[in-house]
Design a protein around this motif. Structure first.
Motif, mmCIF file in Angstrom:
data_model
loop_
_atom_site.group_PDB
_atom_site.id
_atom_site.type_symbol
_atom_site.label_atom_id
_atom_site.label_comp_id
_atom_site.label_asym_id
_atom_site.label_seq_id
_atom_site.Cartn_x
_atom_site.Cartn_y
_atom_site.Cartn_z
ATOM 1 N N GLY A 256 0.803 -1.201 0.000
ATOM 2 C CA GLY A 256 0.000 0.000 0.000
ATOM 3 C C GLY A 256 0.844 1.261 0.000
ATOM 4 N N GLN A 257 1.942 1.243 0.748
ATOM 5 C CA GLN A 257 2.785 2.433 0.817
ATOM 6 C C GLN A 257 3.556 2.658 -0.477
ATOM 7 O OE1 GLN A 257 5.013 2.238 4.545
ATOM 8 N NE2 GLN A 257 3.352 3.439 5.430
ATOM 9 N N LEU A 258 3.907 1.586 -1.159
ATOM 10 C CA LEU A 258 4.514 1.744 -2.479
ATOM 11 C C LEU A 258 3.523 2.384 -3.439
ATOM 12 C CD1 LEU A 258 6.404 -1.666 -2.864
ATOM 13 C CD2 LEU A 258 7.482 0.587 -2.860
ATOM 14 N N LEU A 263 6.969 5.090 -0.236
ATOM 15 C CA LEU A 263 8.222 4.342 -0.249
ATOM 16 C C LEU A 263 8.828 4.386 -1.642
ATOM 17 C CD1 LEU A 263 7.284 1.148 1.806
ATOM 18 C CD2 LEU A 263 8.828 2.968 2.525
ATOM 19 N N ASP A 264 10.145 4.486 -1.687
ATOM 20 C CA ASP A 264 10.859 4.487 -2.962
ATOM 21 C C ASP A 264 11.464 3.128 -3.274
ATOM 22 O OD1 ASP A 264 10.581 7.390 -3.418
ATOM 23 O OD2 ASP A 264 11.886 7.545 -1.666
ATOM 24 N N LEU A 265 11.865 2.405 -2.241
ATOM 25 C CA LEU A 265 12.548 1.123 -2.437
ATOM 26 C C LEU A 265 12.143 0.155 -1.351
ATOM 27 C CD1 LEU A 265 14.758 -0.718 -3.709
ATOM 28 C CD2 LEU A 265 16.406 0.411 -2.177
ATOM 29 N N LYS A 281 3.463 -0.886 -11.560
ATOM 30 C CA LYS A 281 3.345 -0.143 -10.308
ATOM 31 C C LYS A 281 4.697 -0.029 -9.618
ATOM 32 C CE LYS A 281 -1.498 -1.307 -9.472
ATOM 33 N NZ LYS A 281 -2.475 -1.993 -8.573
ATOM 34 N N VAL A 282 5.539 -1.016 -9.841
ATOM 35 C CA VAL A 282 6.911 -0.974 -9.335
ATOM 36 C C VAL A 282 7.835 -1.509 -10.420
ATOM 37 C CG1 VAL A 282 6.215 -1.303 -6.919
ATOM 38 C CG2 VAL A 282 6.832 -3.296 -8.315
#
Length: 576
Positions: A256-258, A263-265, A281-282
């Protein structure tokens, strides 16, 4: 050596570090997104890297000598090593050292770069290096075994350190050159041995590019030093002014935070990672299976000081009961690969004795039952589970950290497989720090572990399995407390093979594998991925296999900073 030491390594990446752990965080608080950090005020988002996956609970300490539980970044961001290791080139890259070379068969000299200072302004000198290596003389030190073959570390002048050896262990020495942190003698020299080894060191003073800005129960905030020596000497500058390493015992929260850009990594395993990557999404290292670089071997580690794990026949039967294929497909969705019986990572395949490996264990419930019966383990009460040889109840506990959802599910598969073979195994999920303490003391039956992985040499792999003597507190190696003098002598011999002698290495490894596959001091399970999921809203130019992209390691796990993680920080670019 000149400016670089050439090592014979065929791997694309190397690591000797702790495994990824599931961590996250966010919201307000010191260093949090939209929150406050340090002396108050929000951190500028476009200058801050938010990362997770390296801390599971509250940071235990900032002591670089406690390499198994210090706050990630303690070594790599604050304290540095003489060299880094370049996995793509298979070379040691000079760092604090300008160069290093063997002047004869038992003497190695390091020349330090001039002009390096500690964060308090004091100069780094050869005395600091000699002192740092000398701390291994303390019996409880994690690198005490180094001094069984190193006889002296001496500062010849301000920038020259001379190491003299009782015997040269070339591969083992290269490993220490990029693994051993250098600490300031003018601060550490007045500390007791206990404080040196176990002190919290919550005001760390290093030579590195970052300093500790703030810390809370769920995060550590590092702030870049504008006077870091490497900006000029290495022509490198890490892009983030601030690095916030946040922790939270839930894989699901990270997703969820990504998605929200908090969050970046993320450097922990995420359920459904392949779907996140496919949907853009990532980003990860590969855009298709297996998505991640291989990082380490996960093992099932039996405590060989407890019955029946002290019996090699029982350990072989337990190994045959494990359905690793079910873990690979059911738990990981083929993000990982099953390990070979030797457990050597694919990058070390050239050193595997194929004939021996083919005779190694496979998942075979009938074979497990047969091995148990022949060794004297029988089901005397008809409940389908065997008892100990003396007729007493046989019940084992398999512990993995709470919240490590992949390992928790894998543990359940292992317990079910053991039951099919007639072995009672139950699972338990304690707090990670508590489990680390229990594991170090030998207070466990079975654990899953993956702390010693691919490096410049397979010596590191076997050093983990067989290192002697067993200490009262085992912090980084041989958690199973297995004792085999013959195997340990062979491991030491392997450490002394010259780095360009591939045939000599293969011969030495074969003898070790013969003992390993017969005795089964630990059970190789699968090859873990180098979990790395990044977002591009704030930072871009993440490492990947795409043409023109950086090839460094996209991970900040402990010890990875010396093998590409720090270089990744210098290659990041702010998003437009």
């Amino acid at each position: 050596m000149g400016t670089r030491t050439r090592l014979r390594v065929t791997t694309a990446l190397a690591v000797f570090t702790l495994a990824a752990t599931a961590c996250t965080g966010g919201g307000s608080g010191a260093g949090g997104t939209g929150g406050t950090a340090g002396k108050g005020g929000s951190l500028p988002r476009n200058e801050t890297l938010y990362t997770t996956g390296t801390q599971w609970g509250p940071p235990a300490n900032y002591n670089p000598l406690r390499n198994w539980d210090h706050a990630t970044g303690t070594k790599g961001l604050v304290y540095e090593t003489l060299f880094h290791f370049d996995p793509d080139e298979g070379e040691l890259t000079p760092w604090l050292a300008e160069s290093g070379s063997w002047t004869d068969d038992t003497t190695y000299e390091v020349k330090l770069r001039q002009g390096i200072t500690w964060a308090d302004g004091k100069p780094l000198t050869a005395k600091d290096v000699a002192y740092s290596y000398g701390l291994g003389k303390i019996e409880a030190s994690a690198f005490h075994s180094l001094w069984s073959w190193l006889s002296d570390a001496k500062a010849v002048d301000d920038t020259t350190v001379r190491f003299t050896f009782k015997e040269a262990r070339y591969q083992e020495w290269d490993y220490t050159l990029y693994g051993q942190p250098i600490v300031p003698e003018h601060i550490w020299g007045s500390r007791t041995d206990e404080d040196v080894l176990n002190g919290v060191n919550d005001k760390p003073v290093g030579t590195g590019a970052y300093k500790l800005r703030s810390k809370t129960q769920d995060r550590v905030v590092w702030e870049r030093r504008d006077d870091w020596w490497g900006t000029k000497a290495l022509s490198m500058t890490p892009a983030p002014r601030y690095i916030v390493d946040v922790s939270n015992p839930s894989n699901e929260v990270v997703i969820g935070q990504l998605g929200q850009g908090q969050l970046d990594l993320s450097n922990n395993f995420l359920p459904g990672a392949s779907s996140l990557i496919k949907s853009k999404k990532v980003v990860s290292y590969y855009d298709k299976a297996p998505y991640m670089l291989s990082a380490n071997t996960a093992w099932l580690v039996p405590n060989t000081t407890r019955k029946p794990m002290d019996d090699a026949a029982f350990r072989r039967a337990l190994a045959a009961s494990v359905d690793t294929g079910k873990i690979v497909k059911g738990v990981y969705g083929d993000l990982v690969k099953p390990a070979s019986p030797t457990g050597l990572l694919p990058q070390w395949e050239q050193y595997e004795d194929k004939a021996l490996a083919e005779k190694g264990f496979t998942h075979d419930v009938a074979a497990a039952k047969k091995e148990l019966a022949e060794a004297g383990y029988k089901d005397t009460n008809g409940d389908g589970l065997v008892e100990n040889k003396d007729g007493s109840a046989l019940s084992l506990k398999l512990a993995v950290p709470s919240g490590w959802t992949d390992w928790m599910e894998a543990a359940k598969v292992i317990a079910a497989g053991a039951k099919d073979a007639g072995i009672k195994v139950t699972t338990e999920f304690p707090d990670q720090n508590a489990l680390n303490e229990q594991r170090g003391k030998g207070d466990f039956d079975l654990v899953i572990n993956n702390e010693r992985q691919l490096s410049n040499t397979p010596w590191t792999y076997y050093d983990y399995i067989f290192q002697l003597p067993v200490q009262k507190q085992q912090n980084t190696v041989n958690f199973g407390r297995y004792e085999n003098e013959e195997a340990w002598k062979l491991v030491q011999k392997l450490g002394g093979v010259k780095t360009d002698d591939a045939a000599g290495m293969k011969a030495a490894v074969s003898k070790i594998q013969d003992i390993q596959l017969t005795e089964m001091p630990l059970i190789p399970l699968w090859y873990n991925g180098l979990w790395s999921q990044s977002t591009t809203g704030t930072w871009t130019n993440w490492p990947s296999d795409a043409e023109g992209a950086p090839k460094a390691a996209p991970a900040l796990w402990r010890n990875w900073l010396e093998m590409g993680g720090f270089e990744t920080l210098t290659q990041l670019k702010p998003a437009k």
